[in-house]
Enzyme design. Sequence first.
Site, PDB file in Angstrom:
ATOM      1  N   PRO A  68     -39.709 -39.904  34.118  1.00  9.97           N
ATOM      2  CG  PRO A  68     -41.257 -39.189  32.528  1.00  9.97           C
ATOM      3  CD  PRO A  68     -40.849 -40.391  33.322  1.00  9.97           C
ATOM      4  CB  CYS A  69     -36.663 -35.490  36.455  1.00 12.33           C
ATOM      5  SG  CYS A  69     -35.305 -36.581  36.008  1.00 12.33           S
ATOM      6  CD  GLN A  70     -39.864 -33.511  32.967  1.00 15.89           C
ATOM      7  OE1 GLN A  70     -39.778 -34.664  33.363  1.00 15.89           O
ATOM      8  NE2 GLN A  70     -39.735 -33.180  31.696  1.00 15.89           N
TER       9      GLN A  70
ATOM     10  CG  PHE B 182     -41.185 -37.548  41.442  1.00 14.36           C
ATOM     11  CD1 PHE B 182     -42.290 -37.671  42.264  1.00 14.36           C
ATOM     12  CD2 PHE B 182     -40.986 -38.474  40.452  1.00 14.36           C
ATOM     13  CE1 PHE B 182     -43.172 -38.717  42.103  1.00 14.36           C
ATOM     14  CE2 PHE B 182     -41.865 -39.526  40.283  1.00 14.36           C
ATOM     15  CZ  PHE B 182     -42.965 -39.645  41.113  1.00 14.36           C
TER      16      PHE B 182
END
Length: 475
Positions: free
Chosen positions: A151-153, A155
């Site tokens: 998941p990107c969130q 970072f």
Amino acid sequence: MSTEISIKDAAKQLNISEQRVRTLCRQGELESRKFGNSWIINAESIDKYGLRTAHMVAEDHPAYNVNEKCKKPIALSFFSGAMGLDLGIEKSGFDVRLACEVDKYCRQTIALNKPDTALLTDINKYSANEVRLAAGLGKDEEIDLIMGGPPCQAFSTAGKRKGLNDERGNVFLKYIDLALELRPKYFVIENVRGLLSCPMEHRPHEKRGDDYPELGLDELKGGALNFIINRLENSGYSYSFNLYNSANFGTPQIRERVIIICSRDGVKPPYLVPTHSEFGSDGLQKWNTVKKAISNLTSHDHLTFPEKRLKYYRMLSAGQNWKNLPIETQKEAMGKSFYSGGGKTGFLRRLGWDKPSPTLVTHPAMPATDLAHPVEDRPLSVQEYKRIQEFPDSWDLAGPIIQQYKQVGNAVPISMGNAVGKLIMNLLKGNEIPSFNNFKYSRYKNTSDKEWKEQFSKQVLKHKESTEQKELGFG
């Protein structure tokens, strides 16, 4: 021969009325045929409709119809999303045996398009042995590639930057631990640019300064990535990473992602091989354009802009944004945002025909991140999203239109995935990999592993000197 079922059974499976099923038959939404005064329906058509509209759940299941005679290298996918990375890897010659995804709509999309691929949900629920079993792999059977974009969130430069202490950051570490336990020949970590500067632990800005202790090593910029690469080094895996612009691989879009390629043999992998460059330098093709990608589309499903925004869009041409309006109209259109800082280039933004699209977002009609068609007074359509991210036109997307935008907007472009797959395929075969010295892979500086490590070492040294000065009373 396909199995056929009755109106009554179809209604029960979809949890809708029999009358609604008859309507779907008449409209051609279900593959069916008239039998007397009623309908007989293709069972597979029921499954596809149910998954696409979320009337049915995509359950976990093992890989089906595994061809043991298939000699393709085996790949396993985690955080698969709508399968953009997977399709690119598959295009390069891999057999993608397994997808792992927790999002309901992405799971339905996977089941619609790749029904034989093993499907798992939350990565935290599975051991390495269970993953092998689901993928139809023997205990000692080699895995050539594991890939995933945790998941990107946690970072993201737009998020709260909690780093690896964020719950989603822990999922990131679970992915690395699982990959290291499965011991593939190669594994890939894909993430947002924020990973390059994200701390392992985030200290709020109001708790920094002379009245607070010096930042610890884990609180420095890049602490999270430093932790990750130390974990890789201790495991015996070598690695390389860079921030890559997808336009350099043929995608008609400026989209930059960190890609870490890890190798079990301990030899540092080379960087991805570009196929395009902005102006055709290095003997490469020029970047692909929006016009080439979407100009021949005729069918569109899309959101709409409110009339108060359309008023200004009608004043703008392809490639323009709010800054191209007369100054008084700018103030009227932007309101308080006119006086705020930043470039604000996402406001009232029409795409240009003759260059790549800006990065696709999960919603093309939000005020600060508009993605309007070059000449039509509407946001980009789902079909245009798919073209720009290079999904096949035939790729089915499950769920309501907002979820379809989100799935495609979060995906890895197919060409970028293909570049990853080609590189690893050539490494597996022992082929020579061309190098492009001093190639500008992204818009930013110090993004390769070598440059990044040099910058992080300087930061650590400065931190050490500052800490020593404070301890001696000179701070």
